[in-house]
Design an enzyme around this catalytic site. Structure first.
Site, mmCIF file in Angstrom:
data_model
loop_
_atom_site.group_PDB
_atom_site.id
_atom_site.type_symbol
_atom_site.label_atom_id
_atom_site.label_comp_id
_atom_site.label_asym_id
_atom_site.label_seq_id
_atom_site.Cartn_x
_atom_site.Cartn_y
_atom_site.Cartn_z
ATOM 1 N N HIS A 49 0.813 -1.215 0.000
ATOM 2 C CA HIS A 49 0.000 0.000 0.000
ATOM 3 C C HIS A 49 0.849 1.269 0.000
ATOM 4 C CE1 HIS A 49 0.561 -0.370 4.485
ATOM 5 N NE2 HIS A 49 0.602 0.954 4.396
ATOM 6 N N ASP A 77 -0.266 -7.535 0.807
ATOM 7 C CA ASP A 77 0.257 -6.189 1.064
ATOM 8 C C ASP A 77 1.784 -6.214 1.034
ATOM 9 O OD1 ASP A 77 0.476 -3.534 1.604
ATOM 10 O OD2 ASP A 77 -0.282 -3.626 3.658
ATOM 11 N N GLY A 102 3.620 5.701 9.171
ATOM 12 C CA GLY A 102 5.022 5.829 8.780
ATOM 13 C C GLY A 102 5.812 4.568 9.054
ATOM 14 N N SER A 125 4.648 1.669 8.292
ATOM 15 C CA SER A 125 4.242 0.729 7.248
ATOM 16 C C SER A 125 5.440 0.217 6.459
ATOM 17 C CB SER A 125 3.268 1.397 6.282
ATOM 18 O OG SER A 125 1.957 1.336 6.762
ATOM 19 N N SER A 160 1.896 -4.085 7.874
ATOM 20 C CA SER A 160 0.799 -3.762 6.968
ATOM 21 C C SER A 160 -0.088 -2.685 7.571
ATOM 22 C CB SER A 160 -0.029 -5.016 6.667
ATOM 23 O OG SER A 160 -1.179 -4.695 5.906
#
Length: 362
Positions: free
Chosen positions: A212, A236, A314, A316, A331
């Site tokens: 993402h 993801d 952030g 992620s 994720s």
């Protein structure tokens, strides 16, 4: 349910403890990793090192039993961080589990059956009133998180899908998971000059992160590169090829050092894990479930690792480690690192396979 604990590995634990007087010489584990486990899990240095060493041994035992038990295997988990429990549907297989030094638990449903029913429920559980769902190996059922007031509707959907009610448990929640991508400045890597995410793991030619964070063809900076592979929702993960920077098989411990990545052996439910991210640094917790499904606003993502490790926007794409073994990339989830939360991770193996790259170890 059997209650005896594993005693097979006591010698290993004692041997490690004898040489773990301080963080700097903690059996080769990075001080930052050990320090984060002390802070978040309430462990002493010796206890943290003992747990990491023992989990490596128990992980190998769990994987061996999964292969040998075949269709009777119904999952495995740790209790008290040092007792490996293995569920089986055939009581005759209990002797095999005990011989490996684990505690057998006889249950009704195999992991294959639970995973199959979970897949059958996929369409029915994609509704907006379901926030996430996963197989809980400890209770031998599929746990479905639903928004308040939606339980009756979801129960009807489960029945319509032909899944046994005895294999399903519904629980209401007031908070929806969200992805941890951010659009503010900071460290880590940047997408199209604005959004920020965290590097997951160094691989041949670049690094893997969350899907993402960017779409195929999106440019990155710091390091400079390009998204070559990106999958979200559904999964993801992403693979970013870098232009000139050199990928190194380590993870930032946010304590002035790095953790060397040694491999990617999957950890069991109940194992202690730590996450590295560019917003909140190192944080640790426990694996709550494997193969979890989350319904984000952007769509459904399946096959995730569910933990009680906190994370924030952030983080992620950042790294999840069990000791020095790569587990996955951040994720999304709910909560934060002030009040605590729940976080989901994309297993690293799927990303490596999809991108056709290899994990860099050190």
């Amino acid at each position: 349910m059997a209650t005896a604990t594993v005693g097979l590995f006591a010698g290993t634990v004692n041997a490690v403890a004898a040489g773990s007087a301080d963080a700097e010489s903690a059996a080769g584990y990075a001080p930052g990793l050990v320090a984060a486990m002390e802070r978040d899990l309430g462990l002493s240095t010796a206890e943290a090192v003992d747990r990491l060493a023992l989990q490596e041994t128990l992980s190998a035992t769990q994987q061996s039993l999964e292969a040998s038990l075949g269709g009777s295997y119904a999952g495995a988990w740790l209790e008290g961080a040092d007792a490996l429990h293995v569920a089986v549907t055939d009581a005759a297989e209990a002797a095999t589990v005990r011989a490996a030094g684990a505690t057998p638990v006889t249950v009704d449903h195999s992991l294959t059956a639970l995973d199959t029913w979970t897949a059958d429920l996929g369409g029915a559980l994609a509704a907006s009133d379901v926030t996430s769902y996963h197989v809980d190996v400890e209770t031998n059922e599929i746990v479905i998180d639903v928004v308040e007031g939606a339980t009756a509707d979801v129960e009807k959907a489960v029945a319509a899908a032909g899944v046994p009610a005895s294999a399903v448990s519904l629980q209401e929640t007031t908070e929806r998971p969200r992805t941890f991508a951010d659009v503010i400045g900071g460290e880590a890597y940047y997408i199209i000059g604005s959004a920020r995410c965290s590097v997951g793991f160094a691989v041949t030619g670049g690094f893997v992160s969350a899907g993402h964070c960017g779409t195929v063809g999106s440019p990155t900076s710091e390091p400079s590169g390009t998204f070559e592979v990106s999958e979200f929702p559904g999964s993801d993960y992403s693979y970013v090829s870098v232009d000139s920077d050199t990928p190194v098989g380590v993870v930032d411990d946010w304590n002035g050092g790095t953790v060397a990545v040694a491999g990617s052996s999957p950890a069991a439910v109940g194992a202690s894990v730590c996450r590295s991210g560019s917003t909140t640094g190192w944080h640790c917790g426990t694996i709550e479930a494997l193969n979890a499904t989350v319904n984000y606003a952007e769509g459904t993502v399946t096959g995730l690792i569910q933990t009680d490790v906190c994370a924030e926007p952030g983080d992620s794409g950042g790294s999840l480690l069990a000791g020095n073994q790569a587990q996955g990339m951040t994720s999304g989830g709910s909560g934060n690192c002030s009040s605590g939360g729940q976080t989901f991770f994309q297993p690293v193996g799927e990303a490596l396979s999809a991108a056709g790259v290899s994990l860099l170890t050190n």
